[in-house]
Scaffold this motif. Structure first.
Motif, PDB file in Angstrom:
ATOM      1  N   GLY A  33       0.821  -1.204   0.000  1.00 23.85           N
ATOM      2  CA  GLY A  33       0.000   0.000   0.000  1.00 23.85           C
ATOM      3  C   GLY A  33       0.854   1.252   0.000  1.00 23.85           C
ATOM      4  O   GLY A  33       1.741   1.424  -0.829  1.00 23.85           O
ATOM      5  N   SER A  34       0.592   2.155   0.944  1.00 23.43           N
ATOM      6  CA  SER A  34       1.335   3.415   1.032  1.00 23.43           C
ATOM      7  C   SER A  34       2.532   3.304   1.985  1.00 23.43           C
ATOM      8  O   SER A  34       3.166   4.304   2.313  1.00 23.43           O
ATOM      9  CB  SER A  34       0.409   4.538   1.511  1.00 23.43           C
ATOM     10  OG  SER A  34      -0.129   4.233   2.792  1.00 23.43           O
ATOM     11  N   GLY A  35       2.834   2.089   2.432  1.00 20.73           N
ATOM     12  CA  GLY A  35       3.953   1.890   3.345  1.00 20.73           C
ATOM     13  C   GLY A  35       5.292   2.062   2.647  1.00 20.73           C
ATOM     14  O   GLY A  35       5.376   2.213   1.421  1.00 20.73           O
ATOM     15  N   PRO A  36       6.387   2.032   3.410  1.00 26.76           N
ATOM     16  CA  PRO A  36       7.712   2.251   2.832  1.00 26.76           C
ATOM     17  C   PRO A  36       8.200   1.041   2.031  1.00 26.76           C
ATOM     18  O   PRO A  36       7.808  -0.097   2.295  1.00 26.76           O
ATOM     19  CB  PRO A  36       8.593   2.483   4.062  1.00 26.76           C
ATOM     20  CG  PRO A  36       7.918   1.691   5.140  1.00 26.76           C
ATOM     21  CD  PRO A  36       6.448   1.833   4.870  1.00 26.76           C
ATOM     22  N   GLU A  37       9.051   1.307   1.068  1.00 32.32           N
ATOM     23  CA  GLU A  37       9.688   0.237   0.326  1.00 32.32           C
ATOM     24  C   GLU A  37      10.665  -0.479   1.251  1.00 32.32           C
ATOM     25  O   GLU A  37      11.401   0.147   2.009  1.00 32.32           O
ATOM     26  CB  GLU A  37      10.419   0.815  -0.883  1.00 32.32           C
ATOM     27  CG  GLU A  37      10.915  -0.219  -1.861  1.00 32.32           C
ATOM     28  CD  GLU A  37      11.469   0.423  -3.122  1.00 32.32           C
ATOM     29  OE1 GLU A  37      12.679   0.736  -3.142  1.00 32.32           O
ATOM     30  OE2 GLU A  37      10.691   0.650  -4.062  1.00 32.32           O
ATOM     31  N   HIS A  38      10.682  -1.801   1.198  1.00 30.94           N
ATOM     32  CA  HIS A  38      11.531  -2.584   2.078  1.00 30.94           C
ATOM     33  C   HIS A  38      11.916  -3.873   1.376  1.00 30.94           C
ATOM     34  O   HIS A  38      11.590  -4.085   0.210  1.00 30.94           O
ATOM     35  CB  HIS A  38      10.797  -2.882   3.394  1.00 30.94           C
ATOM     36  CG  HIS A  38       9.527  -3.652   3.190  1.00 30.94           C
ATOM     37  ND1 HIS A  38       8.349  -3.062   2.777  1.00 30.94           N
ATOM     38  CD2 HIS A  38       9.256  -4.972   3.316  1.00 30.94           C
ATOM     39  CE1 HIS A  38       7.410  -3.979   2.672  1.00 30.94           C
ATOM     40  NE2 HIS A  38       7.929  -5.149   2.976  1.00 30.94           N
ATOM     41  N   TYR A  39      12.614  -4.767   2.099  1.00 32.29           N
ATOM     42  CA  TYR A  39      13.073  -6.027   1.511  1.00 32.29           C
ATOM     43  C   TYR A  39      12.642  -7.185   2.404  1.00 32.29           C
ATOM     44  O   TYR A  39      12.627  -7.073   3.636  1.00 32.29           O
ATOM     45  CB  TYR A  39      14.595  -6.027   1.346  1.00 32.29           C
ATOM     46  CG  TYR A  39      15.075  -5.006   0.351  1.00 32.29           C
ATOM     47  CD1 TYR A  39      15.176  -5.322  -1.000  1.00 32.29           C
ATOM     48  CD2 TYR A  39      15.394  -3.720   0.763  1.00 32.29           C
ATOM     49  CE1 TYR A  39      15.585  -4.375  -1.919  1.00 32.29           C
ATOM     50  CE2 TYR A  39      15.810  -2.759  -0.159  1.00 32.29           C
ATOM     51  CZ  TYR A  39      15.903  -3.102  -1.499  1.00 32.29           C
ATOM     52  OH  TYR A  39      16.307  -2.157  -2.408  1.00 32.29           O
ATOM     53  N   ALA A  40      12.290  -8.305   1.770  1.00 36.26           N
ATOM     54  CA  ALA A  40      11.827  -9.476   2.510  1.00 36.26           C
ATOM     55  C   ALA A  40      12.438 -10.730   1.920  1.00 36.26           C
ATOM     56  O   ALA A  40      12.609 -10.847   0.708  1.00 36.26           O
ATOM     57  CB  ALA A  40      10.300  -9.556   2.483  1.00 36.26           C
ATOM     58  N   VAL A  48       9.790 -15.357   7.702  1.00 36.34           N
ATOM     59  CA  VAL A  48      10.175 -14.234   6.841  1.00 36.34           C
ATOM     60  C   VAL A  48      11.058 -13.269   7.624  1.00 36.34           C
ATOM     61  O   VAL A  48      10.755 -12.921   8.769  1.00 36.34           O
ATOM     62  CB  VAL A  48       8.924 -13.484   6.314  1.00 36.34           C
ATOM     63  CG1 VAL A  48       9.334 -12.265   5.497  1.00 36.34           C
ATOM     64  CG2 VAL A  48       8.061 -14.422   5.475  1.00 36.34           C
ATOM     65  N   LEU A  49      12.167 -12.853   7.012  1.00 36.83           N
ATOM     66  CA  LEU A  49      13.033 -11.812   7.563  1.00 36.83           C
ATOM     67  C   LEU A  49      12.874 -10.577   6.704  1.00 36.83           C
ATOM     68  O   LEU A  49      13.015 -10.651   5.481  1.00 36.83           O
ATOM     69  CB  LEU A  49      14.497 -12.261   7.571  1.00 36.83           C
ATOM     70  CG  LEU A  49      15.503 -11.206   8.042  1.00 36.83           C
ATOM     71  CD1 LEU A  49      15.298 -10.891   9.523  1.00 36.83           C
ATOM     72  CD2 LEU A  49      16.935 -11.666   7.791  1.00 36.83           C
ATOM     73  N   GLU A  50      12.547  -9.436   7.317  1.00 35.58           N
ATOM     74  CA  GLU A  50      12.335  -8.204   6.575  1.00 35.58           C
ATOM     75  C   GLU A  50      13.290  -7.116   7.041  1.00 35.58           C
ATOM     76  O   GLU A  50      13.622  -7.033   8.232  1.00 35.58           O
ATOM     77  CB  GLU A  50      10.890  -7.719   6.730  1.00 35.58           C
ATOM     78  CG  GLU A  50       9.868  -8.649   6.095  1.00 35.58           C
ATOM     79  CD  GLU A  50       8.465  -8.074   6.132  1.00 35.58           C
ATOM     80  OE1 GLU A  50       7.680  -8.379   5.222  1.00 35.58           O
ATOM     81  OE2 GLU A  50       8.144  -7.325   7.078  1.00 35.58           O
ATOM     82  N   LEU A  51      13.705  -6.289   6.110  1.00 35.09           N
ATOM     83  CA  LEU A  51      14.524  -5.111   6.388  1.00 35.09           C
ATOM     84  C   LEU A  51      13.709  -3.877   6.032  1.00 35.09           C
ATOM     85  O   LEU A  51      13.288  -3.721   4.885  1.00 35.09           O
ATOM     86  CB  LEU A  51      15.809  -5.137   5.558  1.00 35.09           C
ATOM     87  CG  LEU A  51      16.727  -6.352   5.724  1.00 35.09           C
ATOM     88  CD1 LEU A  51      17.907  -6.241   4.758  1.00 35.09           C
ATOM     89  CD2 LEU A  51      17.217  -6.473   7.159  1.00 35.09           C
ATOM     90  N   TYR A  52      13.475  -3.014   7.022  1.00 32.19           N
ATOM     91  CA  TYR A  52      12.679  -1.802   6.830  1.00 32.19           C
ATOM     92  C   TYR A  52      13.532  -0.568   7.118  1.00 32.19           C
ATOM     93  O   TYR A  52      14.409  -0.602   7.990  1.00 32.19           O
ATOM     94  CB  TYR A  52      11.489  -1.784   7.791  1.00 32.19           C
ATOM     95  CG  TYR A  52      10.199  -2.306   7.223  1.00 32.19           C
ATOM     96  CD1 TYR A  52       9.218  -1.443   6.754  1.00 32.19           C
ATOM     97  CD2 TYR A  52       9.957  -3.672   7.159  1.00 32.19           C
ATOM     98  CE1 TYR A  52       8.026  -1.918   6.247  1.00 32.19           C
ATOM     99  CE2 TYR A  52       8.761  -4.167   6.657  1.00 32.19           C
ATOM    100  CZ  TYR A  52       7.795  -3.274   6.194  1.00 32.19           C
ATOM    101  OH  TYR A  52       6.612  -3.751   5.687  1.00 32.19           O
ATOM    102  N   PRO A  53      13.269   0.529   6.408  1.00 35.82           N
ATOM    103  CA  PRO A  53      13.961   1.776   6.753  1.00 35.82           C
ATOM    104  C   PRO A  53      13.456   2.297   8.095  1.00 35.82           C
ATOM    105  O   PRO A  53      12.254   2.272   8.373  1.00 35.82           O
ATOM    106  CB  PRO A  53      13.580   2.718   5.606  1.00 35.82           C
ATOM    107  CG  PRO A  53      12.269   2.200   5.107  1.00 35.82           C
ATOM    108  CD  PRO A  53      12.346   0.700   5.261  1.00 35.82           C
ATOM    109  N   ALA A  54      14.378   2.727   8.940  1.00 37.26           N
ATOM    110  CA  ALA A  54      13.995   3.287  10.245  1.00 37.26           C
ATOM    111  C   ALA A  54      13.644   4.753  10.046  1.00 37.26           C
ATOM    112  O   ALA A  54      14.504   5.615  10.010  1.00 37.26           O
ATOM    113  CB  ALA A  54      15.138   3.148  11.244  1.00 37.26           C
ATOM    114  N   ALA A  55      12.373   5.032   9.877  1.00 39.04           N
ATOM    115  CA  ALA A  55      11.907   6.408   9.672  1.00 39.04           C
ATOM    116  C   ALA A  55      11.201   6.856  10.947  1.00 39.04           C
ATOM    117  O   ALA A  55      11.828   7.345  11.875  1.00 39.04           O
ATOM    118  CB  ALA A  55      10.967   6.462   8.469  1.00 39.04           C
ATOM    119  N   ARG A  56       9.899   6.620  11.023  1.00 39.68           N
ATOM    120  CA  ARG A  56       9.167   6.976  12.237  1.00 39.68           C
ATOM    121  C   ARG A  56       9.438   5.983  13.369  1.00 39.68           C
ATOM    122  O   ARG A  56       9.299   6.311  14.539  1.00 39.68           O
ATOM    123  CB  ARG A  56       7.671   7.037  11.952  1.00 39.68           C
ATOM    124  CG  ARG A  56       7.260   8.220  11.076  1.00 39.68           C
ATOM    125  CD  ARG A  56       5.797   8.188  10.743  1.00 39.68           C
ATOM    126  NE  ARG A  56       5.456   7.033   9.926  1.00 39.68           N
ATOM    127  CZ  ARG A  56       4.230   6.732   9.526  1.00 39.68           C
ATOM    128  NH1 ARG A  56       3.230   7.504   9.892  1.00 39.68           N
ATOM    129  NH2 ARG A  56       4.001   5.675   8.770  1.00 39.68           N
TER     130      ARG A  56
END
Length: 263
Positions: A33-40, A48-56
């Protein structure tokens, strides 16, 4: 109990992506959706291991991860146990299995119970996922495995689990909700459809060209290649891998690829 999801929030997303890919994880770029681009990356046991940008959200602090790679799965590392540090300073203990071993997870220590393997449902006569023995419903994880996507993507995407036409739950398996497999199959048949891939039989195609013609994402194709779920290239043009159209068409005919029906 199994670990279904682990999320790392980082201010060095690209560096962490490269580090964990270097360990053999098939990280695929995603966005919900409108969430941040990330990797899984989907692990061998279905987690599942996910990498998300640390924003908020704050950056994930000290963390110790234990991973096991098959023989040659980590590329540059020999068989054995290796203690590494990711770009943010987290400890990653990587065990590379011996050549010839089919080990994909660390063996349990004495006194520990071995992890229960993830169940991948088979395909019913009408294309519906088949519940595990003794169950009448299927979970998000089992539906996702059946149709070839991640469980989180399936459950959170407005085209799938959050679509207004998504079937209602019929019960629970512990804390996990279950759905009627026949209703799931009807949903896929009504809202998504398989489309033929218009590839010329004798023409050679690159990954990007296959993606453009089939509607797949290039990263999804590359992930399948690295996991051994894609046919070997018919020829090489320098560093470029090329497949004949007939090779790709034959392979995709056996896959469950669904795209939105035209409105």
């Amino acid at each position: 109990m199994i670990l279904e999801l682990a999320v790392i929030y980082t201010t060095r997303l690209d560096a962490c992506r490269d580090f964990y890919r270097g360990l053999g994880l098939d990280l695929v770029r995603e966005r919900h959706g409108s969430g941040p681009e990330h990797y899984a990356a989907t692990l061998a046991d279905g987690g599942v291991l996910e990498l998300y940008p640390a924003a908020r959200r704050p950056e994930t602090g000290y963390l110790r991860l234990g991973l096991t790679a098959p023989p040659n799965g980590a590329g540059f590392l020999p068989p054995g146990r290796h203690t590494l540090t990711d770009p943010d300073g987290r400890t990653v203990v990587l065990t590379v299995a011996e050549t010839g071993s089919d080990q994909v997870r660390p063996r349990p220590h004495p006194g520990e119970q071995a992890a229960r393997p993830a169940v991948t449902p088979s395909r019913g006569a009408n294309g519906a996922p088949v519940p595990p023995e003794g169950r009448t419903g299927v979970t998000y994880a089992e539906i996702a495995g059946h149709y070839g996507m991640s469980a989180r993507y399936l459950s959170e995407n407005p085209r799938w689990g959050r679509h207004p036409g998504w079937p209602a739950a019929i019960g629970k398996r512990g804390r996990t909700i279950e759905f009627d497999p026949e209703a799931i199959a009807r949903f896929f048949g009504e809202h998504h459809t398989r489309e033929a891939t218009p590839l010329e039989p004798t023409r050679r195609y690159t990954v990007v060209e296959i993606a453009e013609a089939s509607g797949l994402q290039p990263d999804s194709i590359r992930s399948d290649i690295s996991r051994g779920r894609w046919p070997a290239p018919d020829e090489m043009d320098g560093d470029r891998k090329l497949w004949r159209g007939e090779t790709v068409t034959t392979h995709l005919a056996g896959r469950r690829i669904y795209r939105n029906k035209p409105k």
